[in-house]
Design a protein around this motif. Structure first.
Motif, PDB file in Angstrom:
ATOM      1  N   ASN A  32     -42.188 -25.559 -49.325  1.00 51.20           N
ATOM      2  CA  ASN A  32     -41.858 -25.732 -47.916  1.00 51.20           C
ATOM      3  C   ASN A  32     -43.133 -25.769 -47.074  1.00 51.20           C
ATOM      4  OD1 ASN A  32     -40.178 -25.843 -45.568  1.00 51.20           O
ATOM      5  ND2 ASN A  32     -40.610 -23.684 -45.249  1.00 51.20           N
ATOM      6  N   ALA A  33     -44.095 -24.896 -47.400  1.00 50.84           N
ATOM      7  CA  ALA A  33     -45.345 -24.843 -46.631  1.00 50.84           C
ATOM      8  C   ALA A  33     -46.089 -26.177 -46.723  1.00 50.84           C
ATOM      9  CB  ALA A  33     -46.225 -23.702 -47.137  1.00 50.84           C
ATOM     10  N   VAL A  34     -46.113 -26.756 -47.926  1.00 56.32           N
ATOM     11  CA  VAL A  34     -46.791 -28.043 -48.114  1.00 56.32           C
ATOM     12  C   VAL A  34     -46.123 -29.125 -47.259  1.00 56.32           C
ATOM     13  CG1 VAL A  34     -47.144 -29.911 -49.785  1.00 56.32           C
ATOM     14  CG2 VAL A  34     -47.781 -27.576 -50.375  1.00 56.32           C
ATOM     15  N   VAL A  35     -44.796 -29.137 -47.285  1.00 59.29           N
ATOM     16  CA  VAL A  35     -44.038 -30.108 -46.485  1.00 59.29           C
ATOM     17  C   VAL A  35     -44.358 -29.928 -44.999  1.00 59.29           C
ATOM     18  CG1 VAL A  35     -41.703 -30.738 -45.728  1.00 59.29           C
ATOM     19  CG2 VAL A  35     -42.175 -30.393 -48.164  1.00 59.29           C
ATOM     20  N   GLN A  36     -44.409 -28.678 -44.552  1.00 56.01           N
ATOM     21  CA  GLN A  36     -44.660 -28.394 -43.131  1.00 56.01           C
ATOM     22  C   GLN A  36     -46.069 -28.814 -42.724  1.00 56.01           C
ATOM     23  OE1 GLN A  36     -42.338 -27.710 -41.152  1.00 56.01           O
ATOM     24  NE2 GLN A  36     -40.771 -27.053 -42.597  1.00 56.01           N
ATOM     25  N   ILE A  37     -47.036 -28.574 -43.593  1.00 54.78           N
ATOM     26  CA  ILE A  37     -48.423 -28.961 -43.288  1.00 54.78           C
ATOM     27  C   ILE A  37     -48.515 -30.479 -43.157  1.00 54.78           C
ATOM     28  CG2 ILE A  37     -50.783 -29.061 -44.176  1.00 54.78           C
ATOM     29  CD1 ILE A  37     -50.177 -26.265 -45.483  1.00 54.78           C
TER      30      ILE A  37
END
Length: 118
Positions: A32-37
């Motif tokens: 999720n963090a990668v997607v958000q970045i």
């Protein structure tokens, strides 16, 4: 999960992410963090592969990158790293530069411009 098959996947698009779940529905916090970045940078056009759907790929990509965890991010066929490395690159400005090399203009550049105008 052969090396050639994995290599084809990492080269099929300038930005490739191997993650758990999908960009619309990430199934782990790091994915999720990668997607958000990427979203922060306005990178909507990228190839995401859900390793939960494909155990062979899940192992194959770890072998390929020699990196034990998912998610994994590839830019221009080069392994960049996982969530923590991407976050670091995001914070120190390297990600904007790397995207620029791919001909992708980070949305953060435009956001900064707006700040200057005010």
């Amino acid at each position: 999960g052969s090396r050639e098959a994995v290599e084809r996947l990492v080269r099929e698009h300038p930005v490739v992410v191997f993650m758990k779940g999908s960009p619309a529905q990430p199934l782990c916090g790091f994915s999720n963090a990668v997607v958000q970045i990427l979203r922060l940078h306005g990178v909507e056009d990228y190839r995401a592969h859900d390793v939960l759907q494909d155990p062979d790929l899940r192992q194959g990509i770890k072998n390929y990158s020699n990196w034990p965890t998912i998610p994994q991010v590839y830019l221009n066929g080069e392994f960049v790293g996982g969530c923590d490395i991407l976050l670091q690159m995001h914070q120190n400005g390297d990600l904007v530069e790397e995207l620029k090399k791919l001909g992708i203009r980070s949305a953060l550049l435009d956001a900064e411009k707006d700040e200057e105008k005010k």
